[in-house]
Design a protein around this motif. Structure first.
Motif: not given
Lengths: 190, 190
Positions: B123, B114, A76, B168, A74, A67, B116-117, A166
């Protein structure tokens, strides 16, 4: 849906752009007369899909990939942009084959999530995939993704250790776990 | 944490910038020799907080505010950037007073999420707030926010109708509901 009067957009202009991103500036006047300049990011608006794929009712497929935003690997969910001409189901089944090496006979749309609606227009549709069978399509990844078969009962510990972080993937996994519990396909843990 | 060899960053440069956003281009070489140019968004890196405030174990405070990214009002959780000199707890208590008109005697960090890493470094720390009392601080909103006291048992219907969609915030609310169920402060619904 809105019970409010949206602000009037007096001016809207592109203030910066790169290969992938466009930044717009908005001159807004709110219903109470207050004026503000807001900035927002625009994408191509093609939509995206994120897939919670279940090889069985107790496991989910996760990917581990680089990422660039955080310069680290990551853990995800598989996801990607909907290509021109594709519907959501076709895009999800293609991404699942490219990123995980499985196709799904059953794909159920669960929810559409926004990323940061205050300053982005990005949306992603979450689909639950089941009745999987091995099927691989070539992807465009710079290096092979690692695919991990995670027991759903490990979800809480992956969240507690910070290994899974995420936001939209966390939302999707928690929703699917609840859905499975409701269907009583998963033994309840309390 | 990484079991992989991160790609080498051969070049990193700013390709676009606005008042709020910076876009960087990265020239990457992966461990297998593949080279790619990736773009990513950078923020100031000050961190942010999102608050799940519980006036009682069965309700949560949501706000309804204008979201420029989608040009509509959204139902979501109070949140904001951590100011210089603040820690996470102080920032969360300030935002809660500015956006909802309550302070919290108890603030528990739950998780760091996070956004959209793959292409952002953003964050946000999620905190659960309880033992609330009325206390208002002036905020910088262009118009007053609407604060709504949502029964947690309505969460599923708000998700099903699409009224609550910020990834989130959905993750944070589902985590808190599970946490409360585990504490048996909320009657289980099945």
């Amino acid at each position: 849906m809105s019970r409010h009067h949206r602000p009037v957009i007096h001016q809207r202009r592109e203030v910066a752009a790169s290969r992938l991103f466009r930044i717009e500036s908005l001159e807004l006047e709110f219903a109470n007369g207050n004026r503000r300049t807001f900035e927002r990011l625009r994408n191509a608006g093609r939509g995206a899909v994120m897939i919670v794929a279940l090889p069985d009712p107790e496991h989910v497929l996760l990917i581990r990939e680089y990422a660039a935003g955080i310069d680290d690997y990551v853990l995800t969910l598989p996801k990607g942009v909907i290509d021109p001409g594709e519907d959501m189901i076709t895009a999800a089944n293609r991404e699942l084959q490219e990123e995980c090496g499985f196709s799904a006979a059953r794909l159920e749309p669960l929810i559409e999530l926004t990323l940061a609606p205050n300053y982005m227009n990005h949306r992603i549709s979450v689909l639950m995939a089941s009745e999987l069978q091995e099927s691989r399509l070539p992807g465009d990844e710079p290096e092979p993704l690692t695919v991990e078969r995670m027991p759903l009962e490990q979800l809480d510990s992956l969240l507690a250790t910070g290994e899974l972080h995420e936001g939209r993937a966390v939302a999707a996994l928690l929703m699917v776990r609840e859905r499975l519990r409701e269907r009583q396909e998963l033994p309840t843990l309390w």
